[in-house]
Design a protein around this motif. Structure first.
Motif, PDB file in Angstrom:
ATOM      1  N   ARG A  92     -13.451   1.846   4.409  1.00 52.43           N
ATOM      2  CA  ARG A  92     -14.103   2.357   3.093  1.00 52.43           C
ATOM      3  C   ARG A  92     -13.070   2.586   2.223  1.00 52.43           C
ATOM      4  O   ARG A  92     -12.151   3.282   2.324  1.00 52.43           O
ATOM      5  N   ASP A  93     -13.190   2.184   0.707  1.00 52.32           N
ATOM      6  CA  ASP A  93     -12.288   2.603  -0.402  1.00 52.32           C
ATOM      7  C   ASP A  93     -12.994   3.586  -1.163  1.00 52.32           C
ATOM      8  O   ASP A  93     -14.061   3.261  -1.678  1.00 52.32           O
ATOM      9  N   SER A  94     -12.583   4.793  -0.974  1.00 47.72           N
ATOM     10  CA  SER A  94     -13.315   5.785  -1.633  1.00 47.72           C
ATOM     11  C   SER A  94     -12.598   6.013  -3.561  1.00 47.72           C
ATOM     12  O   SER A  94     -13.123   6.873  -3.944  1.00 47.72           O
ATOM     13  N   ARG A  95     -11.870   5.239  -3.560  1.00 43.71           N
ATOM     14  CA  ARG A  95     -11.512   5.087  -4.921  1.00 43.71           C
ATOM     15  C   ARG A  95     -12.506   4.640  -5.808  1.00 43.71           C
ATOM     16  O   ARG A  95     -13.200   3.824  -5.600  1.00 43.71           O
ATOM     17  N   PRO A  96     -12.776   5.513  -7.318  1.00 43.39           N
ATOM     18  CA  PRO A  96     -13.840   4.992  -8.016  1.00 43.39           C
ATOM     19  C   PRO A  96     -13.562   3.713  -8.566  1.00 43.39           C
ATOM     20  O   PRO A  96     -14.739   3.136  -8.706  1.00 43.39           O
ATOM     21  N   GLU A  97     -12.497   3.164  -8.808  1.00 39.27           N
ATOM     22  CA  GLU A  97     -12.390   1.657  -9.265  1.00 39.27           C
ATOM     23  C   GLU A  97     -12.534   0.816  -8.141  1.00 39.27           C
ATOM     24  O   GLU A  97     -12.375  -0.429  -8.441  1.00 39.27           O
ATOM     25  N   ILE A 128       0.948  -1.164  -0.003  1.00 40.90           N
ATOM     26  CA  ILE A 128       0.072  -0.149   0.018  1.00 40.90           C
ATOM     27  C   ILE A 128       0.896   1.175  -0.028  1.00 40.90           C
ATOM     28  O   ILE A 128       1.263   1.826   1.062  1.00 40.90           O
ATOM     29  N   ASP A 129       1.312   1.494  -1.353  1.00 40.78           N
ATOM     30  CA  ASP A 129       2.154   2.800  -1.362  1.00 40.78           C
ATOM     31  C   ASP A 129       1.425   3.982  -2.146  1.00 40.78           C
ATOM     32  O   ASP A 129       2.083   5.124  -2.254  1.00 40.78           O
ATOM     33  N   ALA A 130       0.315   3.892  -2.341  1.00 38.45           N
ATOM     34  CA  ALA A 130      -0.526   5.326  -2.838  1.00 38.45           C
ATOM     35  C   ALA A 130      -0.766   6.231  -1.944  1.00 38.45           C
ATOM     36  O   ALA A 130      -0.432   5.738  -0.796  1.00 38.45           O
ATOM     37  N   ASN A 131      -1.284   7.326  -2.302  1.00 38.71           N
ATOM     38  CA  ASN A 131      -1.697   8.097  -1.030  1.00 38.71           C
ATOM     39  C   ASN A 131      -2.876   7.677  -0.392  1.00 38.71           C
ATOM     40  O   ASN A 131      -4.325   7.587  -1.043  1.00 38.71           O
ATOM     41  N   VAL A 132      -3.002   7.348   0.649  1.00 44.67           N
ATOM     42  CA  VAL A 132      -3.904   6.740   1.622  1.00 44.67           C
ATOM     43  C   VAL A 132      -3.974   7.324   3.004  1.00 44.67           C
ATOM     44  O   VAL A 132      -2.984   7.845   3.307  1.00 44.67           O
ATOM     45  N   TYR A 133      -5.136   7.217   3.558  1.00 43.72           N
ATOM     46  CA  TYR A 133      -5.292   7.791   4.984  1.00 43.72           C
ATOM     47  C   TYR A 133      -5.849   6.666   5.798  1.00 43.72           C
ATOM     48  O   TYR A 133      -6.944   6.199   5.321  1.00 43.72           O
ATOM     49  N   ILE A 134      -5.166   6.322   6.732  1.00 44.28           N
ATOM     50  CA  ILE A 134      -5.365   5.174   7.477  1.00 44.28           C
ATOM     51  C   ILE A 134      -5.685   5.773   8.948  1.00 44.28           C
ATOM     52  O   ILE A 134      -5.094   6.351   9.475  1.00 44.28           O
ATOM     53  N   LEU A 135      -7.024   5.356   9.341  1.00 39.23           N
ATOM     54  CA  LEU A 135      -7.269   5.912  10.555  1.00 39.23           C
ATOM     55  C   LEU A 135      -7.543   4.606  11.527  1.00 39.23           C
ATOM     56  O   LEU A 135      -8.410   3.695  11.096  1.00 39.23           O
TER      57      LEU A 135
END
Length: 64
Positions: A55-60, A30-37
Motif C-alpha cells: 500500500r502506497d499511502s503517498r498522495p501522489e 528507496i531512500d525516503a521515509n518509508v515503513y516496510i512490514l
C-alpha cells in the motif's frame, strides 16, 4: 533525514530478513521515509508459494 523502517514478524531469523530488505530497499533507491512490514504466515494456500501486497499511502502514488 531519510529513514527506512523495517519490521519483521513471524520468522525464525528476523535479523537476516531485515538485512536483506534493507539491501534491496537501497538497491531500488528507496531512500525516503518509508515503513516496510514483512510478515510470514503458514496459512497461505498450498498452491501458492507466497504473495506480496503493498500500500502506497503517498498522495501522489509511487513508483516502487
Amino acid at each position: 533525514m531519510s529513514q527506512v523502517i523495517i519490521v519483521i514478524k513471524n520468522d525464525h531469523n528476523p535479523a537476516e530478513v531485515k538485512q536483506q530488505a534493507a539491501y534491496y530497499a537501497h538497491a531500488l533507491g528507496i531512500d525516503a521515509n518509508v515503513y516496510i512490514l514483512i510478515s510470514f504466515s503458514h496459512r497461505v494456500p498450498r498452491n501458492l508459494g507466497g504473495f506480496t501486497r503493498y500500500r502506497d499511502s503517498r498522495p501522489e502514488g509511487g513508483g516502487h
